[in-house]
Write an enzyme that holds these catalytic residues in place. Structure first.
Site, PDB file in Angstrom:
ATOM      1  N   ARG A   6       0.885  -1.171  -0.037  1.00  0.00           N
ATOM      2  CA  ARG A   6       0.108   0.069  -0.018  1.00  0.00           C
ATOM      3  C   ARG A   6       0.893   1.275   0.004  1.00  0.00           C
ATOM      4  NH1 ARG A   6      -2.215  -3.391  -1.573  1.00  0.00           N
ATOM      5  NH2 ARG A   6      -4.065  -4.220  -0.794  1.00  0.00           N
ATOM      6  N   SER A  65     -10.397  -0.278   3.466  1.00  0.00           N
ATOM      7  CA  SER A  65      -9.876  -0.593   4.741  1.00  0.00           C
ATOM      8  C   SER A  65      -9.101   0.477   5.270  1.00  0.00           C
ATOM      9  CB  SER A  65      -8.596  -1.557   4.499  1.00  0.00           C
ATOM     10  OG  SER A  65      -9.424  -3.045   3.946  1.00  0.00           O
ATOM     11  N   GLU A  99      -4.508   3.051   6.256  1.00  0.00           N
ATOM     12  CA  GLU A  99      -4.246   2.413   5.061  1.00  0.00           C
ATOM     13  C   GLU A  99      -4.554   3.931   4.390  1.00  0.00           C
ATOM     14  OE1 GLU A  99      -5.011  -1.191   3.575  1.00  0.00           O
ATOM     15  OE2 GLU A  99      -5.793  -0.576   1.650  1.00  0.00           O
TER      16      GLU A  99
END
Ligand SMILES: Cc1cc2nc3c(=O)[nH]c(=O)nc-3n(C[C@H](O)[C@H](O)[C@H](O)COP(=O)(O)OP(=O)(O)OC[C@H]3O[C@@H](n4cnc5c(N)ncnc54)[C@H](O)[C@@H]3O)c2cc1C
Length: 298
Positions: A158, A207, A279
């Protein structure tokens, strides 16, 4: 042309956040270069489809740009797909699926733009978009355009290591022809799994927390374990369906979302010793708030 005090909440999936002090859209490299030249020395924020972004209630605190026009286009070539940074991920992924191309199934049912996916290295827990990216072109604030490859951006889970001021313009993604049945099966399997487990019918940003180290429990398990599933603050609620998603149930503020996040992170740290890391990307927040949320640099 830059416009003043433009609301951007509706351009984010969460529908949260105050107006941008300046806002502009660019449809070509020349136009983008011109816009950047009008705000010299200022950090300009580029907004994709707002699927991974929390904007502060006071606004992002910096000029915001969107890409449009030709940047939304993409082309399926012999073994690759060449796309503009504003191309919706879903359009590119469905084109790969229809044309029986391998690999892009990692982005099945992932909302957003290809530019956002390049910046976030979006994908599954195991594979990110950069694993399939041959090159991307980006513009720097001084108007120069550079082509970057995988080894230049050092992709990780990520994220990538690239100057945050760089604006992705376009990219070429590997998408070699595959067995049509296998490609269809992979897309369908992943789509079904995501739609069953995650939240698509309410405003969320996917998320909230990254999954901690591979052997640790996943983020949703930790949120669940400390009793935060279903917790509500103002209009924001931790989803009962997926404990790593926060839903705007109506009228949520950024403070509602960060309040839930700070509380979750504090409990997880106290009860398990694991420091969760967000995230999602934050625009317009004070450093102290970012520290409480566990935001390192990006
Ligand atoms: C229901 C749901 C499911 C999701 N599932 C997944 C998943 O499975 N895997 C996954 O990885 N993510 C997932 N996400 C998160 C999100 O879809 C991805 O992060 C997506 O890549 C965000 O793209 P965006 O265009 O919306 O980016 P934005 O939210 O608009 O921006 C995110 C960041 O990208 C930057 N950015 C955007 N465009 C550019 C550009 N042209 N140049 C440089 N920087 C740019 C922004 O400045 C910001 O820092 C999910 C989100 C939702 C709502």
């Amino acid at each position: 042309m830059w416009m003043r005090d433009v609301p951007i909440a509706d351009r984010t999936r969460w529908k949260i956040g105050g107006p941008a002090p300046a806002f502009a859209a660019a449809a070509s490299d020349d136009e983008l270069r011109g816009l950047l030249a009008e705000v010299p020395g200022q950090r300009v924020l580029v907004l994709g489809l707002g699927a991974n972004l929390l904007v502060a209630d006071g606004g992002p605190g910096a000029p915001v740009l969107v890409l449009e026009g030709a940047y939304k286009e993409f082309e399926v070539l012999d073994k690759t797909i060449r796309c503009g940074a504003a191309a919706p991920i879903s359009s590119v992924v469905q084109a790969a699926r229809r044309n029986a191309r391998r690999g892009l199934w990692i982005l099945e049912a992932v909302p957003g733009s290809m530019g956002g996916a390049l910046r976030m290295n979006a994908g599954t827990a195991e594979v990110g978009l950069w694993e399939h990216t041959l090159w991307a072109e980006a513009m720097w604030p001084d108007g120069t355009v550079r082509r970057v490859e995988r080894e230049d951006v050092r992709p990780r889970y990520r994220g990538i290591d690239l100057d945050p001021a760089a604006i992705f313009l376009r990219a070429e993604i590997e998408a070699p022809p595959g067995d049509p049945l296998l490609v269809e099966r992979e897309h369908s399997r992943r789509r079904t799994a995501k739609l069953e487990a995650q939240v698509y019918d309410q405003p969320t940003c996917g998320s909230t927390w990254k999954n901690p180290a591979p052997l640790a429990p996943s983020a949703w398990e930790l949120v669940d374990r400390v009793g935060m599933r279903g917790a509500q603050r103002g209009g924001a609620r931790i989803s009962t369906r997926h404990a790593n998603f926060i839903v705007n149930t109506g009228g949520a503020t950024a403070a509602d979302v960060t309040g839930l996040m700070v509380e979750t992170r504090r409990r997880v740290l106290e009860e398990t010793g694991i420091a969760l890391e967000p995230e999602i990307v934050f625009w317009g927040f004070e450093r102290e708030v970012l520290d409480e949320l566990g935001v390192t640099s990006r």
